[in-house]
Design an enzyme around this catalytic site. Structure first.
Site, PDB file in Angstrom:
ATOM      1  N   THR A 141       0.835  -1.208   0.000  1.00 43.28           N
ATOM      2  CA  THR A 141       0.000   0.000   0.000  1.00 43.28           C
ATOM      3  C   THR A 141       0.867   1.253   0.000  1.00 43.28           C
ATOM      4  O   THR A 141       0.609   2.211  -0.733  1.00 43.28           O
ATOM      5  CB  THR A 141      -0.942  -0.002   1.211  1.00 43.28           C
ATOM      6  OG1 THR A 141      -1.864  -1.093   1.083  1.00 43.28           O
ATOM      7  CG2 THR A 141      -1.730   1.305   1.301  1.00 43.28           C
ATOM      8  N   GLN A 255       1.546  -9.470  -6.769  1.00 43.71           N
ATOM      9  CA  GLN A 255       1.056 -10.840  -6.901  1.00 43.71           C
ATOM     10  C   GLN A 255       1.928 -11.690  -7.820  1.00 43.71           C
ATOM     11  O   GLN A 255       1.798 -12.918  -7.833  1.00 43.71           O
ATOM     12  CB  GLN A 255      -0.379 -10.824  -7.418  1.00 43.71           C
ATOM     13  CG  GLN A 255      -1.205 -12.023  -7.036  1.00 43.71           C
ATOM     14  CD  GLN A 255      -1.273 -12.245  -5.542  1.00 43.71           C
ATOM     15  OE1 GLN A 255      -0.783 -13.242  -5.031  1.00 43.71           O
ATOM     16  NE2 GLN A 255      -1.859 -11.297  -4.822  1.00 43.71           N
ATOM     17  N   HIS A 277       5.481 -10.335   1.736  1.00 41.84           N
ATOM     18  CA  HIS A 277       4.680 -11.447   2.239  1.00 41.84           C
ATOM     19  C   HIS A 277       3.926 -12.197   1.142  1.00 41.84           C
ATOM     20  O   HIS A 277       3.260 -13.192   1.418  1.00 41.84           O
ATOM     21  CB  HIS A 277       3.708 -10.971   3.330  1.00 41.84           C
ATOM     22  CG  HIS A 277       2.485 -10.263   2.836  1.00 41.84           C
ATOM     23  ND1 HIS A 277       1.297 -10.922   2.602  1.00 41.84           N
ATOM     24  CD2 HIS A 277       2.252  -8.965   2.559  1.00 41.84           C
ATOM     25  CE1 HIS A 277       0.384 -10.052   2.206  1.00 41.84           C
ATOM     26  NE2 HIS A 277       0.934  -8.861   2.170  1.00 41.84           N
ATOM     27  N   CYS A 404      -7.494  -8.823   1.419  1.00 40.03           N
ATOM     28  CA  CYS A 404      -7.274  -7.453   1.863  1.00 40.03           C
ATOM     29  C   CYS A 404      -8.412  -6.524   1.455  1.00 40.03           C
ATOM     30  O   CYS A 404      -8.385  -5.338   1.742  1.00 40.03           O
ATOM     31  CB  CYS A 404      -5.954  -6.933   1.300  1.00 40.03           C
ATOM     32  SG  CYS A 404      -5.640  -7.386  -0.399  1.00 40.03           S
TER      33      CYS A 404
END
Length: 486
Positions: A141, A255, A277, A404
């Site tokens: 983000t 991704q 992550h 998310c």
């Protein structure tokens, strides 16, 4: 045990003390150990447990089963990956022994600085850029917000007239779309969202058609986190360069890392987001690639870290992990992708064999080369995906949409919701299919047994919802066509 700890403390202190003080440092360290025998015992016990765990897990590579994932089948790698064992091991020295501030010039600081520099090189090698072009951040983000804010504010601070304009797509992560809405609400910019086609793909021609004389940035994700569509970022970048040479190009590749190759030189982008992550590192660490020469306004102002671009003391533990994950992703790229694809295809085959063909749609591109190797988005008419996942919450970890995007519990895929609600109905997905959509994502440590168990669990839960699994449609209508009403 005391002698071992005395030596470690003494030798560490000696590096920063005069020779005559070394004996004193050893004496002090020994006194500390004698006064805290319980701590020494706990330390020894912890080390023994760690060694036992290593001995129990001789194979920690691609395809190996992680012992702590035994109770619940994990097929939600697109939400987050487990911390890979090799990455966890790389963090250990920085959780205790190497603790210095990377900005300090003494021995402890130099150790920490070396770790940060190594991580920067490892990330740079993964995406084929110079280490100086890698800026560390706390999350995806932040990286996305920085790319958008930085491009818009750099334009506003220049002498150029006109409100900055940004082009993006309708299926971007909220880190992009919500940031743009916020900046537009503040009167800082305008933006245009591009629809996707029935397979979830953005058209380069549509992006170019949306450009205006005031467009400062195009932001198109590298791959979609829900249906797994790999966007033609390279083609889009080349088309934008020709139409608007001064326009910056950003891609959120969160991704894609660890699943497909991401080369910023081949893509031709100016800015690129990657997130730890999503490929084996812990949460709380990410990076933004900023091409040399790009003028980007700061998002966080403070100290001189990240070459003055982002203030804040570096988190050495997490950066060491990010670097290790990047090195793993680069070294085992082909092996990991092949494994994830095998597990994904096994999962798809099992579900399609068990579920009525006329009720099922597999979402995303028809061309396998335009898909992430690990992502299966499957819609079943008459099924409630949120209810199914609630029913299986202790046995199967998956998603009915991006994790998310919702606060708590499963939610219908925002991408598919947009497609159903949008006038163009870009993916032409019937609402009955949208609510029955499961996003299943395999990963480095997914096993065939886990996949087979997941198929059994999903089929059993569908039967409990009243889905008639005895019916079969042999008409030859494809699952994609049936869902579109063709």
């Amino acid at each position: 045990m005391q002698n071992a700890r005395t030596y470690r403390y003494g030798s560490s202190l000696a590096r920063c003390q005069a020779p005559g003080q070394h004996k004193l440092s050893q004496t002090v360290a020994a006194a500390v150990c004698r006064s805290r025998p319980a701590l020494s015992t706990q330390h020894l016990r912890r080390r023994m447990m760690e060694q036992q765990l290593v001995e129990q897990q001789p194979n920690q590579g691609v395809g190996s089963k992680l012992p702590h994932l035994s109770e619940c089948v994990y097929l939600d790698y697109n939400a987050t990956t487990p911390i890979f064992p090799e990455v966890a091991e790389s963090m250990k020295p920085y959780t205790y022994e190497i603790f210095g501030n990377p900005s300090s010039v003494h021995a402890y600081g130099r150790q920490a600085r070396a770790a940060v520099d190594k991580a920067r090189r490892q990330v740079a090698e993964l995406i084929s850029c110079a280490p100086s072009e890698v800026c560390f951040t706390s999350c995806g983000t932040e990286s996305d917000n920085w790319a958008l804010w930085g491009a818009v504010m750099a334009r506003r601070s220049s002498s150029q007239q006109g409100l900055p304009h940004v082009v993006t797509s309708q299926i971007e992560h909220p880190a992009v779309t919500a940031c743009l809405r916020s900046m537009a609400d503040m009167g800082l910019c305008t933006y245009t969202t591009i629809p996707v086609n029935a397979q979830g793909l953005v058209s380069a021609a549509d992006v170019v058609a949306a450009l205006t004389p005031d467009t400062v940035l195009v932001s198109i994700m590298h791959s979609n986190n829900e249906v797994g569509a790999l966007q033609p970022v390279g083609e889009i970048a080349a088309a934008v360069r020709q139409a608007a040479p001064s326009c910056l190009i950003h891609s959120d590749a969160a991704q894609s890392m660890g699943k497909v190759a991401v080369d910023v030189q081949e893509l031709g982008v100016d800015l690129l987001t990657l997130v730890g992550h999503k490929f084996g590192a812990p949460k709380g660490v990410a990076a933004l690639y900023v091409r040399q020469g790009v003028q980007l306004a700061n998002l966080l102002n403070g100290g001189s870290q990240e070459s003055g671009r982002r203030g804040g003391t570096e988190n050495v533990v997490l950066l060491a992990a990010l670097g290790a994950a990047a090195e793993l992703a680069r070294s085992e790229a082909a092996e990991a992708a092949a494994h994830m694809r095998r597990m994904r295809d096994r999962l798809a085959s099992g579900l399609l064999a068990a579920l009525p063909a006329h009720l099922v749609r597999v979402n995303g591109p028809d061309d396998a080369s335009l898909q992430l190797p690990n992502t299966l988005s499957i819609s079943v008419r008459g099924l409630s995906a949120p209810s199914l996942l609630q029913m299986l919450a202790n046995k199967l970890a998956a998603s009915a949409g991006a994790a998310c995007h919702s606060s708590y519990g499963p939610a219908v895929s925002p991408v598919l919701q947009v497609r159903c609600a949008d006038v163009s109905e870009a993916m032409r997905l019937h609402p009955d299919y949208a609510v029955g959509t499961l996003r299943l994502s395999t990963g480095r440590h997914t096993t065939a047994d886990e996949v087979d168990t997941a198929v059994q669990l999903i089929v059993g839960a569908a039967r409990k919802q009243g889905l008639d699994l005895s019916s079969r449609d042999c008409s030859g209508v494809s699952s994609r066509s049936a869902a579109r009403g063709e």
